[in-house]
Design an enzyme around this catalytic site. Structure first.
Site, PDB file in Angstrom:
ATOM      1  N   TYR A  53     -17.987   3.788 -45.054  1.00  0.00           N
ATOM      2  CA  TYR A  53     -19.188   3.558 -44.256  1.00  0.00           C
ATOM      3  C   TYR A  53     -20.417   3.831 -45.128  1.00  0.00           C
ATOM      4  CZ  TYR A  53     -16.138   3.458 -40.138  1.00  0.00           C
ATOM      5  OH  TYR A  53     -15.165   3.154 -39.218  1.00  0.00           O
ATOM      6  N   SER A 208     -15.238  -0.274 -31.500  1.00  0.00           N
ATOM      7  CA  SER A 208     -16.024  -1.341 -30.877  1.00  0.00           C
ATOM      8  C   SER A 208     -15.697  -1.432 -29.390  1.00  0.00           C
ATOM      9  CB  SER A 208     -15.753  -2.678 -31.577  1.00  0.00           C
ATOM     10  OG  SER A 208     -16.706  -3.650 -31.212  1.00  0.00           O
ATOM     11  N   PRO A 209     -15.790  -0.300 -28.661  1.00  0.00           N
ATOM     12  CA  PRO A 209     -15.318  -0.263 -27.275  1.00  0.00           C
ATOM     13  C   PRO A 209     -16.182  -0.999 -26.263  1.00  0.00           C
ATOM     14  CG  PRO A 209     -16.385   1.797 -27.826  1.00  0.00           C
ATOM     15  CD  PRO A 209     -16.319   0.999 -29.102  1.00  0.00           C
ATOM     16  N   GLY A 212     -18.303  -7.283 -25.315  1.00  0.00           N
ATOM     17  CA  GLY A 212     -18.397  -8.058 -24.090  1.00  0.00           C
ATOM     18  C   GLY A 212     -19.456  -7.565 -23.134  1.00  0.00           C
TER      19      GLY A 212
END
Length: 297
Positions: A53, A208-209, A212
């Site tokens: 990262y 990446s919960p 959407g």
């Protein structure tokens, strides 16, 4: 804050994915430290990082060093904080994500992470992604060796299949503590891995919960993210007077008693909002509405 179990340790039901603090678009140091401190103030005790990262082509470990500085500068108690890092990926100057899972690389990477974090042993060390050029058992064997030597306390996997979870468990036994796969209202490909983790008692850490769900302003009107498919998350949020992000995280927590989402954040207000999902309990009717909306048309 509510808590769940990871490898016998108590961790907050919502963690912090620290990647946005160190990659492209990252905040300045002051805001980054304030974001970590806001997470700790809100009761977050799981901080997820990785040696990769950092900005493309720059020195590995920017995020690990940042978390170490944040913890050192925090005025409160950090004894219960679990820092989970990962090894096995890289970020060359072209911005791509490479994979290197050889035992030699993982050992070198873990030892470097250990120094950057400034700890006696890494709380949770995760294989960032299986390397197709290296036998999976060899990569997992490196984690076993690091456990045996006391350089890491718990081992985890990321971006793996159910078969790989079984194979890793055969090598690591109860010292395999977690699985970190992509999982969200939008992406549910890891449903089998989530169910297996529940059966085995492994923590499942969705990365990446919030896929959407709109990332609209917390104090402005909600906007749907590309499709009316996830409108139910916004409807429930309006009815409850909370953010769609909190509804999304609460839905994730309902999927399994071993789920611990690690949403990313780069602002204090964002991490406080995410932590607030810990106390949002959805009704059966709301959960049915939300789950129905996540199904592929």
């Amino acid at each position: 804050m509510r808590y769940r179990t990871l490898g016998g340790l108590k961790v907050s039901v919502v963690g912090l994915g620290a990647m946005p603090l160190s990659i492209e678009g990252r905040p300045d140091e002051r805001r980054a430290l304030a974001t970590v401190h806001a997470a700790l103030d809100a009761g977050v005790t799981l901080l997820d990082t990785a040696d990769s990262y950092h900005l493309p082509g720059q020195d590995p470990g920017h995020n690990e060093l940042l978390l170490a500085r944040a913890l050192a500068a925090y005025g409160g108690d950090t004894d219960g904080v679990l820092v989970a890092t990962k090894g096995g990926r890289g970020r060359p100057a072209d911005g791509s994500w490479t994979v290197t899972g050889s035992p030699r690389h993982l050992r070198t990477a873990a030892e470097a992470s250990l120094k950057r974090l400034g700890v006696e042993a890494i709380g949770l060390y995760q294989l960032h992604k299986p390397d197709p050029a290296v036998p999976f058992e060899d990569s997992v064997g490196a984690l076993r060796d690091l456990l045996d030597e006391g350089k890491i306390r718990l081992a985890g996997l990321s971006n793996v299949t159910t078969d790989q979870i079984h194979r890793a468990r055969a090598i690591l036994g109860d010292r395999l503590a977690s699985v970190q796969n992509r999982y969200s209202p939008e992406v549910r490909d890891s449903e089998p891995e989530l169910r297996l983790c529940a059966e085995l008692g492994l923590a499942f850490l969705p990365w990446s919960p919030l896929g959407g769900i709109s990332r609209s302003s917390l104090d402005g009107p909600s906007r749907l993210a590309g499709s009316a498919r996830f409108a139910a998350f916004h409807e429930v949020a309006q009815e409850r007077g909370v953010s769609p992000q909190q509804v999304g995280l609460a839905w994730l927590l309902s999927r399994s008693p071993t789920v611990v989402p690690i949403p990313g954040a780069s602002r204090p207000e964002t991490v406080r909002n995410s932590a607030g999902a810990a106390n949002l309990v959805l009704s059966e009717e709301e959960l049915t509405r939300l789950t129905r909306s996540t199904r592929t048309p």
